[in-house]
Design an enzyme around this catalytic site. Structure first.
Site, PDB file in Angstrom:
ATOM      1  N   GLY A   9      30.200  25.377  70.833  1.00 15.87           N
ATOM      2  CA  GLY A   9      29.277  25.511  71.975  1.00 15.87           C
ATOM      3  C   GLY A   9      29.624  26.717  72.835  1.00 15.87           C
ATOM      4  N   GLY A  12      27.193  28.656  75.556  1.00 16.75           N
ATOM      5  CA  GLY A  12      26.627  27.963  76.709  1.00 16.75           C
ATOM      6  C   GLY A  12      27.167  28.518  78.021  1.00 16.75           C
ATOM      7  N   ILE A  36      25.211  26.928  67.774  1.00 14.68           N
ATOM      8  CA  ILE A  36      23.981  26.887  66.966  1.00 14.68           C
ATOM      9  C   ILE A  36      22.961  27.890  67.492  1.00 14.68           C
ATOM     10  CG2 ILE A  36      24.141  24.555  66.018  1.00 14.68           C
ATOM     11  CD1 ILE A  36      22.403  23.611  68.397  1.00 14.68           C
ATOM     12  N   ILE A  51      27.975  21.325  65.045  1.00 16.30           N
ATOM     13  CA  ILE A  51      29.169  20.493  65.124  1.00 16.30           C
ATOM     14  C   ILE A  51      29.033  19.203  64.310  1.00 16.30           C
ATOM     15  CG2 ILE A  51      28.551  19.311  67.299  1.00 16.30           C
ATOM     16  CD1 ILE A  51      31.960  20.642  66.149  1.00 16.30           C
ATOM     17  N   TYR A 140      24.406  10.839  78.437  1.00 15.23           N
ATOM     18  CA  TYR A 140      25.444  11.880  78.493  1.00 15.23           C
ATOM     19  C   TYR A 140      26.746  11.292  79.057  1.00 15.23           C
ATOM     20  CZ  TYR A 140      27.759  16.064  80.493  1.00 15.23           C
ATOM     21  OH  TYR A 140      28.653  17.037  80.860  1.00 15.23           O
TER      22      TYR A 140
END
Ligand code: NAD
Ligand code: SER
Length: 312
Positions: A9, A12, A36, A51, A140
């Site tokens: 990631g 980000g 990605i 991932i 989350y």
């Protein structure tokens, strides 16, 4: 042998800045970014990695002789609510693959970012202690709470060297946040400079804990560089430096842009924010590994506006 680092990631909000800093510390050739989505700078070492593809993850780790993983890949609080199953899958199963590589001795050290989203309506909201009842309200938060417990379990049962912090909302000028509930505190600076006005999706008195990017990045590298016996918790350490409301951040901007105006149109993110802590007790991180942030709200506002003003 020099450590070789993989960041998941990496493109980000936090990864963009953390990758840059890790390369300054460990050398560009020792820090491999993955995501990605493509990176902005295609000249830096980067591999495409979903991932959830554990075969590709192992291939990359073997090919590049990776010894440490900073596992940032995740779907954040607000976006997570649009697709709960996918969020659970990405946020937890990616972590499992990495913890298992730790268990097998393929990698030596793991960083897992947790969050204030692990807190919920049963958590004391002011000066939230380290160990509290966790009843998160978002998928989350549920996935990060479970992630913390798995990190703790893999350390106790298999001696995996995993380290974790609960980031508050992170604010920085170098990158744009995506899909979080604290994103307003970055957007507001951009809009203040571009249009001198901002419509906030939280109510004016919604107080949340926040952390400026340089403190977040320094703290992350610091916990990873500690001798193992200093890390007493193998689930998320509370981190804190400042807490403010949308009204207070607007006032701090008005010291520089006097005609800046804020209006409020709360949406579904208001309910998420209301379930989180207002302020955090990070005494354990300060005691165990000398966590010491440098920025408060006014210092951060000065730095954000100074860095962003040339952009607009
Ligand atoms: P971000 O959404 O900006 O970045 C996450 C990155 O993960 C994105 O670049 C995305 O493309 C990538 N990603 C998503 N699904 C993936 C997959 N299947 N495989 C590989 N990569 C995938 O998030 P961020 O703000 O940079 O946060 C980084 C980490 O820190 C996350 O784990 C987040 O939970 C945690 N965190 C962030 C904050 C914050 O305020 N930014 C606060 C608390 C915790
Ligand atoms: N900043 C993050 C979010 O709002 C907290 O983890 O989702």
């Amino acid at each position: 042998m020099r450590d070789k680092i993989l960041i998941t990631g990496a493109n980000g909000q936090i990864g963009t800045v953390l990758t840059h800093r890790l390369r300054e510390v460990y050398g560009t050739e020792n820090v491999l970014a993955s995501d990605i989505v493509e990176p902005a700078d295609s000249n830096q070492p980067f591999v495409f990695l979903d991932i959830l593809n554990s075969t590709r993850l192992l291939e990359i780790i073997n090919d590049h002789k990776i010894t440490q993983v900073y596992h940032l890949a995740a779907i954040l609080s607000a976006n997570g609510e649009w697709n709960p199953k996918k969020t659970w899958n990405v946020n937890l199963n990616g972590l499992f693959s990495i913890l298992n590589l730790g268990k097998e001795g393929v990698i030596k050290k793991i960083f897992f970012p947790s969050t204030i989203a692990v807190f919920g309506n049963t958590t004391p909201q002011i000066n939230t202690p380290q160990d509290v009842p966790l009843l998160p309200t978002t998928v989350y938060g549920m996935s990060k709470t479970a992630g913390e417990l798995w990190c703790n379990y893999y350390h106790k049962r298999y001696n995996v060297d995993v380290r974790s912090v609960r980031y508050p909302g992170i604010i920085g000028h170098q990158s744009i946040p995506s899909g979080g509930t604290t994103d307003y505190a970055v957007e507001i600076y951009h809009e203040a400079l571009k249009h001198k006005k901002y419509t906030c999706f939280l109510k004016e008195d919604t107080r949340l804990p926040m952390l400026y990017m340089p403190d977040a990045v320094n703290g992350t590298i610091k916990i990873m560089e500690q001798p193992t016996d200093k890390i007493k918790l193998r689930y998320g350490y509370n981190l804190s430096s400042m807490s403010f409301t949308p009204k207070e951040i607007a006032e701090s901007i008005q010291k520089y842009i006097s005609d800046f105006k804020i209006t409020y149109e709360p949406d579904f993110r208001q309910e998420i924010a209301a379930s989180w802590s207002e302020s955090i007790d990070d005494g354990q991180a300060r005691k165990d590994w000398d966590w010491s942030p440098k920025y408060d709200l006014n210092k951060m506002t000065t730095d954000m506006l100074e860095n962003l003003k040339n952009k607009y």
